[in-house]
Design an enzyme around this catalytic site. Structure first.
Site, PDB file in Angstrom:
ATOM      1  N   LYS A 178       0.843  -1.201   0.000  1.00  0.00           N
ATOM      2  CA  LYS A 178       0.000   0.000   0.000  1.00  0.00           C
ATOM      3  C   LYS A 178       0.876   1.248   0.000  1.00  0.00           C
ATOM      4  O   LYS A 178       2.012   1.216   0.504  1.00  0.00           O
ATOM      5  CB  LYS A 178      -0.937  -0.028   1.216  1.00  0.00           C
ATOM      6  N   TYR A 215       3.053   8.458  18.457  1.00  0.00           N
ATOM      7  CA  TYR A 215       2.506   7.288  17.760  1.00  0.00           C
ATOM      8  C   TYR A 215       1.085   7.014  18.236  1.00  0.00           C
ATOM      9  O   TYR A 215       0.815   6.907  19.422  1.00  0.00           O
ATOM     10  CB  TYR A 215       3.370   6.059  18.017  1.00  0.00           C
TER      11      TYR A 215
END
Length: 323
Positions: free
Chosen positions: A184, A322
């Protein structure tokens, strides 16, 4: 005696498909299993009444009108026969195009660990790098991209190139008759994606995008719960994928080869919203924050409206903690 089929249903993405588990139950009545948990509890409590049977035995029982046929003279119609996936004892030989971090950390180790796949060749623009990676993973040969896709014994290729280059090599792989597992994002333009799909259809090969989370057992279970109504009616989805600012030398910050947070991160929550709702959006609105130095987007916010008034909000960031 009845023959019952438990279907662990999974949305068909790429090469994935549902798996059928068949059990033979002594006794009257019918038992439906709507989740792996209910099946496991039944086996735990009534294991003495259950034995596994082969597909061949199921076929014989169906022919003998024992499976899904009339009961107590009521003349209940048969259920249609379910297609069986084609299986082969031979391993699928994979060729790898590109030596990216994802290829080295995730996909090539997974190919080596699989009982159904074999790492046959590594392709790289840099012959020395390709040879080094191939030796590290115990792969017998390495070469150029063209040498990988035109090698006759290779059945599938994994393409892990910068996003802007994947259209070209996916189409070439399809023309060579190879099934394609494309990292991807598989394409950065709608027109490119259409060309890739058309090539796969023309040459009768499979094309799958590497969004592995859609096939993760945890998320398959989530989809099962949604489909049977365990969570009620879903109206809103919110997802975010973000991490620290990548180094300037990485492909993520190179505009000319498809860098940017939308391509590298935003695809995940967008794909997750489509998986959860089980539909495609009818309206999409997106805002991007462009970094003036690199020219790529470092922040993306996407609003998607689905049929029935359902709404999803997907965001992604470079330069964040994150999440």
């Amino acid at each position: 005696r009845r023959v019952l089929s438990f279907y662990q249903r999974q949305r068909r993405h790429g090469l994935g498909c549902g798996r059928e588990r068949v059990i033979f139950v002594r006794g009257k009545g019918r038992r439906d299993f709507y989740s792996p948990g209910s099946f496991a509890r039944y086996v735990r409590d009534y294991g003495h009444r259950v034995r596994y049977v082969s597909y061949e035995e199921v076929g014989r029982l169906r022919k003998a009108n024992c499976a899904h046929g009339p009961r107590n003279g009521e003349g209940r119609p048969r259920r249609p026969e379910l297609p069986r996936p084609e299986m082969t004892s031979e391993k699928i030989k994979f060729g790898v195009l590109g030596t990216s971090r994802v290829a080295e950390k995730g996909v090539m180790p997974a190919i080596l660990a699989s009982e159904r796949a074999e790492l046959a060749m590594v392709g790289s623009r840099n012959p020395e790098k390709g040879k080094e990676v191939a030796e590290r993973f115990g792969c017998p040969t390495s070469g150029s991209y063209d040498e990988v896709i035109w090698r006759p014994d290779i059945g599938a290729v994994y393409i892990s190139l910068p996003p802007a280059l994947q259209e070209e090599w996916a189409i070439k792989a399809a023309e060579a008759g190879k099934h394609i597992y494309c990292e991807k994002p598989a394409a950065i333009l709608y027109a490119s994606a259409k060309k890739m799909v058309e090539a796969a259809r023309t040459y009768n090969v499979r094309l799958i995008e590497g969004l592995m989370f859609r096939s993760h057992p945890q998320n398959v279970r989530v989809v099962e719960c949604i489909q049977v109504g365990a969570l009620g009616e879903l109206l809103h989805f919110e997802g975010c994928f973000a991490f620290a600012m990548p180094g300037k030398e990485t492909n993520m910050l190179k505009k000319e080869i498809g860098g940017g947070v939308l391509n590298y991160c935003g695809v995940y929550p967008i794909a997750a919203s489509r998986m959860v709702f089980g539909e495609e959006p009818v309206r999409v609105f997106c805002t991007l924050k462009i970094d003036p130095e690199t020219g790529v987007d470092t922040e993306a916010r996407v609003w998607l409206e689905f049929p029935g008034g359902k709404v999803a909000f997907a965001s992604s960031y470079f330069g964040s903690y994150y999440q």
